[in-house]
Design an enzyme around this catalytic site. Structure first.
Site, PDB file in Angstrom:
ATOM      1  N   ASP A 195     -17.629 -11.888   8.784  1.00 47.38           N
ATOM      2  CA  ASP A 195     -16.383 -11.123   8.611  1.00 47.38           C
ATOM      3  C   ASP A 195     -15.447 -11.944   7.726  1.00 47.38           C
ATOM      4  O   ASP A 195     -15.606 -13.153   7.573  1.00 47.38           O
ATOM      5  CB  ASP A 195     -15.713 -10.857   9.964  1.00 47.38           C
ATOM      6  CG  ASP A 195     -14.422 -10.043   9.797  1.00 47.38           C
ATOM      7  OD1 ASP A 195     -14.462  -8.985   9.144  1.00 47.38           O
ATOM      8  OD2 ASP A 195     -13.368 -10.480  10.280  1.00 47.38           O
ATOM      9  N   SER A 196     -14.440 -11.259   7.177  1.00 47.43           N
ATOM     10  CA  SER A 196     -13.446 -11.962   6.375  1.00 47.43           C
ATOM     11  C   SER A 196     -12.696 -12.996   7.222  1.00 47.43           C
ATOM     12  O   SER A 196     -12.178 -13.969   6.684  1.00 47.43           O
ATOM     13  CB  SER A 196     -12.442 -10.956   5.812  1.00 47.43           C
ATOM     14  OG  SER A 196     -11.814 -10.270   6.872  1.00 47.43           O
ATOM     15  N   TYR A 248      -9.229  -9.544   3.310  1.00 49.41           N
ATOM     16  CA  TYR A 248      -9.891  -8.961   2.152  1.00 49.41           C
ATOM     17  C   TYR A 248      -9.309  -7.585   1.798  1.00 49.41           C
ATOM     18  O   TYR A 248      -9.478  -7.098   0.687  1.00 49.41           O
ATOM     19  CB  TYR A 248     -11.383  -8.725   2.458  1.00 49.41           C
ATOM     20  CG  TYR A 248     -12.297  -9.919   2.383  1.00 49.41           C
ATOM     21  CD1 TYR A 248     -11.826 -11.227   2.314  1.00 49.41           C
ATOM     22  CD2 TYR A 248     -13.683  -9.724   2.385  1.00 49.41           C
ATOM     23  CE1 TYR A 248     -12.712 -12.297   2.266  1.00 49.41           C
ATOM     24  CE2 TYR A 248     -14.564 -10.784   2.329  1.00 49.41           C
ATOM     25  CZ  TYR A 248     -14.082 -12.080   2.278  1.00 49.41           C
ATOM     26  OH  TYR A 248     -14.955 -13.126   2.219  1.00 49.41           O
ATOM     27  N   CYS A 280     -17.609  -6.205   9.174  1.00 50.32           N
ATOM     28  CA  CYS A 280     -16.340  -6.007   8.476  1.00 50.32           C
ATOM     29  C   CYS A 280     -16.454  -4.691   7.711  1.00 50.32           C
ATOM     30  O   CYS A 280     -17.386  -4.506   6.916  1.00 50.32           O
ATOM     31  CB  CYS A 280     -16.129  -7.167   7.502  1.00 50.32           C
ATOM     32  SG  CYS A 280     -14.693  -6.986   6.428  1.00 50.32           S
ATOM     33  N   ASN A 281     -15.540  -3.781   7.990  1.00 52.50           N
ATOM     34  CA  ASN A 281     -15.592  -2.473   7.328  1.00 52.50           C
ATOM     35  C   ASN A 281     -15.294  -2.582   5.839  1.00 52.50           C
ATOM     36  O   ASN A 281     -15.886  -1.890   5.018  1.00 52.50           O
ATOM     37  CB  ASN A 281     -14.593  -1.518   7.972  1.00 52.50           C
ATOM     38  CG  ASN A 281     -15.026  -1.122   9.359  1.00 52.50           C
ATOM     39  OD1 ASN A 281     -15.730  -0.147   9.535  1.00 52.50           O
ATOM     40  ND2 ASN A 281     -14.643  -1.897  10.356  1.00 52.50           N
ATOM     41  N   THR A 282     -14.355  -3.447   5.499  1.00 52.99           N
ATOM     42  CA  THR A 282     -13.955  -3.587   4.098  1.00 52.99           C
ATOM     43  C   THR A 282     -15.150  -4.077   3.272  1.00 52.99           C
ATOM     44  O   THR A 282     -15.444  -3.524   2.202  1.00 52.99           O
ATOM     45  CB  THR A 282     -12.777  -4.571   3.986  1.00 52.99           C
ATOM     46  OG1 THR A 282     -11.784  -4.183   4.936  1.00 52.99           O
ATOM     47  CG2 THR A 282     -12.193  -4.581   2.609  1.00 52.99           C
ATOM     48  N   GLU A 313      -4.347 -11.797  11.972  1.00 48.93           N
ATOM     49  CA  GLU A 313      -4.812 -13.120  11.517  1.00 48.93           C
ATOM     50  C   GLU A 313      -3.755 -14.195  11.808  1.00 48.93           C
ATOM     51  O   GLU A 313      -4.082 -15.350  11.996  1.00 48.93           O
ATOM     52  CB  GLU A 313      -5.127 -13.095  10.013  1.00 48.93           C
ATOM     53  CG  GLU A 313      -6.438 -12.420   9.647  1.00 48.93           C
ATOM     54  CD  GLU A 313      -7.680 -13.293   9.876  1.00 48.93           C
ATOM     55  OE1 GLU A 313      -7.684 -14.460   9.465  1.00 48.93           O
ATOM     56  OE2 GLU A 313      -8.640 -12.791  10.497  1.00 48.93           O
ATOM     57  N   CYS A 350     -11.726  -0.941  11.567  1.00 45.74           N
ATOM     58  CA  CYS A 350     -11.521  -2.311  11.096  1.00 45.74           C
ATOM     59  C   CYS A 350     -11.781  -3.180  12.312  1.00 45.74           C
ATOM     60  O   CYS A 350     -11.231  -2.923  13.396  1.00 45.74           O
ATOM     61  CB  CYS A 350     -10.099  -2.519  10.597  1.00 45.74           C
ATOM     62  SG  CYS A 350      -9.732  -4.259  10.248  1.00 45.74           S
ATOM     63  N   HIS A 387     -10.871  -5.979  13.132  1.00 46.10           N
ATOM     64  CA  HIS A 387      -9.716  -6.716  13.671  1.00 46.10           C
ATOM     65  C   HIS A 387      -8.917  -5.888  14.687  1.00 46.10           C
ATOM     66  O   HIS A 387      -8.260  -6.440  15.564  1.00 46.10           O
ATOM     67  CB  HIS A 387      -8.743  -7.084  12.545  1.00 46.10           C
ATOM     68  CG  HIS A 387      -9.137  -8.290  11.743  1.00 46.10           C
ATOM     69  ND1 HIS A 387     -10.223  -8.315  10.916  1.00 46.10           N
ATOM     70  CD2 HIS A 387      -8.546  -9.512  11.635  1.00 46.10           C
ATOM     71  CE1 HIS A 387     -10.298  -9.502  10.327  1.00 46.10           C
ATOM     72  NE2 HIS A 387      -9.293 -10.240  10.738  1.00 46.10           N
TER      73      HIS A 387
HETATM   74  N1  DGL Z   1     -12.338  -7.000   9.793  1.00 46.18           N
HETATM   75  C1  DGL Z   1     -12.170  -6.481   8.468  1.00 46.18           C
HETATM   76  C2  DGL Z   1     -12.506  -4.987   8.472  1.00 46.18           C
HETATM   77  O1  DGL Z   1     -13.213  -4.571   9.336  1.00 46.18           O
HETATM   78  C3  DGL Z   1     -10.808  -6.833   8.017  1.00 46.18           C
HETATM   79  C4  DGL Z   1     -10.645  -6.770   6.585  1.00 46.18           C
HETATM   80  C5  DGL Z   1      -9.635  -7.687   5.963  1.00 46.18           C
HETATM   81  O2  DGL Z   1      -9.909  -8.869   5.840  1.00 46.18           O
HETATM   82  O3  DGL Z   1      -8.594  -7.175   5.523  1.00 46.18           O
HETATM   83  O4  DGL Z   1     -12.141  -4.225   7.646  1.00 46.18           O
END
Ligand code: DGL
Length: 276
Positions: A11-12, A43, A74-76, A159, A193, A195
């Site tokens: 993940d990011s 991200y 991570c979805n992004t 974060e 997401c 997070h």
């Molecule tokens: N956990 C990431 C997601 O699922 C967060 C993305 C990010 O870093 O902005 O999208």
């Protein structure tokens, strides 16, 4: 690490730990390496090329650590990088390496949660703008209407450890008001997401009681279990010593350990892995 062939989870930053927690609960015997790119998180507001470049670098780090299978938790990254990784980058790697995302398994089942056939998808700007959920949910449940809302301030809040502070309430209410204003028929809110489960308590408290909130962890874990059942050639490669290792690209490992332990609901001891 010799002879270990763990499952890599990327993940990011911290978010993927909410998915890892579900995976480790369902499939506790496998070896795992978690990698959070905290040095470059979030991200969500970054360009397609940057997200692809960062994600591919991290996937390669996990490959080097012996992982034949990597989950983009991570979805992004799943929205912006997975297709290029699967269709181009992996062709240049050893045969037999695989990278999976979180959007498709979620889109496959989310239609089963809604009675009104209208759902709200909350994600980062990158995930929402990609339209991935609109396309994928339409593939599996064409009768479900999908409303989307980007929540660009939620990941930075999380974060930075502000997710349980009163200051977060304003930003939770603000994005939820925006998604609810799109339709009065939404009965299911998908946290698209990894997070966002950290804000789930605040989100649930703010929403009317008839709206259910769905996080992805258990969905992705079940889908990984099915994948391993359907792909014995991959399953038999994976080692099973119940090892769990955590790496972060941030040099502040005590800070990572503190936040990561909350996301993972268990004590996390991480190691710093520098970006090249
Ligand atoms: N956990 C990431 C997601 O699922 C967060 C993305 C990010 O870093 O902005 O999208």
């Amino acid at each position: 690490m010799e002879n270990k062939q763990p499952i890599g989870i990327f993940d990011s930053g911290y978010g993927g730990l909410t998915v890892f927690r579900s995976i480790a609960n369902l499939l506790p015997d496998y070896d795992y390496i978690y990698l959070g790119d905290n040095a470059r998180a979030p991200y969500g507001n970054r360009s397609f090329n940057t997200i692809h470049q960062y994600t591919w670098e991290c996937v390669q780090m996990l490959f080097k650590m012996g992982c034949p299978l990597v989950i983009l938790a991570c979805n992004t990254a799943s929205a912006k990088a997975l297709r290029t990784i699967q269709q181009q980058d992996l062709q240049k790697e050893d045969r037999g390496k695989r990278v999976l995302g979180v959007i498709r398994p979620t889109a496959e089942v989310i239609g089963n949660y809604t009675k009104t056939k209208e759902i709200g998808v909350l994600g980062t700007k990158g995930t929402v703008q990609s339209g991935s959920y609109l396309i994928e949910i339409n593939n599996f449940s064409p009768d479900v209407k999908v409303h989307q809302q980007a929540c660009p301030l939620w990941v930075p809040l999380i974060e930075n450890g502000e997710y349980d502070k009163p200051g977060a309430d304003y930003f939770v209410a603000s994005y939820l008001d925006q998604i609810l204003s799109q339709s009065a028929n939404i009965d299911t809110i998908l946290l698209a997401c990894t997070h966002y489960p950290l804000l789930q308590e605040k989100i649930t408290a703010y929403l009317p009681a008839h709206i259910q909130v769905v996080a992805q962890g258990d969905i992705v874990a079940k889908s990984l279990q099915d994948y391993l059942y359907r792909h014995p050639e991959m399953e038999k490669k994976l080692t099973k010593n119940a090892m769990q290792q955590f790496f972060t690209t941030s040099d502040d490992t005590p800070d990572f350990n503190h936040h990561a332990s909350l996301f993972f609901s268990a004590q996390v001891e991480s190691e710093f892995i520098p970006l090249r």
